[in-house]
Design an enzyme around this catalytic site. Structure first.
Site, PDB file in Angstrom:
ATOM      1  CE1 TYR A 246     -21.295 -13.271 -23.450  1.00  0.00           C
ATOM      2  CE2 TYR A 246     -23.020 -14.021 -24.656  1.00  0.00           C
ATOM      3  CZ  TYR A 246     -22.166 -14.180 -23.587  1.00  0.00           C
ATOM      4  OH  TYR A 246     -22.203 -15.399 -22.985  1.00  0.00           O
TER       5      TYR A 246
ATOM      6  CB  THR B 169     -23.191 -17.636 -25.237  1.00  0.00           C
ATOM      7  OG1 THR B 169     -24.624 -17.130 -25.385  1.00  0.00           O
ATOM      8  CG2 THR B 169     -22.332 -17.260 -26.328  1.00  0.00           C
TER       9      THR B 169
END
Ligand code: UFG
Length: 334
Positions: free
Chosen positions: A148, A124
């Site tokens: 995350y 990501t």
């Protein structure tokens, strides 16, 4: 049909009932691969997994199951399964380190033990954290600001070190803002409690929400709202198929940004949706959301050069239209 490299074999797709995994599983099948999906359905939807794939409902934490699957002639692993909601990761970091980092560890261990040496990983742009580099290249500092992002970066590190010690080679794709849906309406984003702009906007247009909040109108961008690099999920799925061809062709390990290299503001996204729907979206201005950067756009040339990836849906109106069509279908309006 076969993939570009002419090789087709059995591939494991974790999270293949989820949004990006299911689109990719479809393209892997279309390219002639035999596809085995492992998904625990915690966020995925069984109906989104393509019919031609074999489906196993199971959890990555089940190491006995993993060993059984990986001992059975798997040519490559495409690892999508994981948790993806940034604010949730702040509230429950250990769940994110378990679902993302620890489960990736278990999967990598099973790959090494069973001689599976091609691995494609869903990373990501969150690994770049609070970057001010526009566009941001792959070699920019990685300083995630959420659990995350950290959980994904730790997985990238495990891949790097595992590849150095064993025969495994990998491609980690750092996704920018993924949106849109299958052009034939077979699948799209179904995640419960989504926080993403386009998903919330189409929920507003389909009457599931009263209004859409714009988080911050005072960013140093052309219209004051946040700018992101929105990429159509079908193009992103194709990048995985290309990455697999690349590894099958003997390519070495890579970490690649996956975006178009062009940004759109929140107001531009809303404008595009209003044009394709011919409706006004009720909006309210709201304060900046914690952790948001002003502008996040991929430096996107490496992936094109290395994988020969050619996006075909770099069109904001197509992205939002396919997202809206899918949402209408999902709630029974389409
Ligand atoms: N936004 C709004 N209103 C909303 C939701 C979002 O104005 O209701 C704005 C955000 O402030 C931001 C833009 O729309 O400017 C995009 O926000 P998203 O929530 O759709 O996406 P993010 O850029 O926050 O998230 C993406 C990925 C994450 C990743 C993160 C950080 O989806 O997986 O980038 O890189 F972690």
């Amino acid at each position: 049909m076969s993939s570009d490299s002419g090789i087709s074999a059995k591939v494991l797709v974790t999270g293949g009932a989820g949004y990006i995994g299911s689109h990719t599983a479809q393209q892997l099948l279309d390219a002639g691969n035999e596809v085995l999906i492992l998904d625990n359905l915690s966020n995925g939807d069984r109906a989104m997994a393509p019919g031609g794939a074999r489906f196993i409902e199971g959890d990555l934490a089940d190491r006995t199951l993993l060993a059984e699957i990986l001992a059975d002639g798997i040519d490559a692993v495409l690892h999508f399964a994981g948790s993806i909601v940034v604010p949730e990761s702040v509230a429950d970091p250990l769940a994110y380190y378990r679902n993302n980092t620890i489960n990736t560890h278990g999967l990598l261990q099973a790959c090494v033990e069973n001689g599976v040496d091609r691995f494609i990983f869903s990373s990501t742009a969150a690994v770049y954290g609070d970057t001010t580099l526009v566009p941001v290249p792959e070699n920019a500092p990685t300083l995630p600001i959420s659990p995350y992002g950290s959980s994904k970066l730790m997985s990238e590190w495990m891949l790097r070190d595992t590849a150095a010690a064993h025969s495994l080679r990998y491609v980690a794709l750092r996704y920018f803002n993924v949106a849109g849906a299958d052009l034939q309406g077979r699948r799209g984003q179904a995640s419960r409690n989504a926080t993403h702009l386009i998903k919330l906007a189409v929920e507003t247009l389909t009457g599931q929400r009263d209004r859409l909040a714009i988080f911050g109108g005072d960013y140093p961008t052309s219209d004051g709202t946040g700018v992101r690099d929105y990429i159509h999920v079908v193009d992103l799925a194709n990048a995985h198929v290309r990455a697999l061809d690349y590894l099958r062709g003997g390519g070495d390990s890579q970490v690649l940004n996956c975006g178009y290299g062009r940004g759109s503001s929140v107001k531009q996204v809303i404008g595009a949706l209003e044009r394709v729907s011919n409706r006004k979206i009720p909006i309210e201005m709201a304060p900046r959301r914690a952790g948001d950067v002003a502008e996040l756009v991929a430096e996107a040339s490496r992936i094109r050069g290395l994988l020969g990836w050619q996006p075909e849906h770099d069109d904001l109106e197509l992205i939002v239209k396919t997202a809206l069509d899918w949402e209408r279908k999902r709630v029974g309006l389409g």
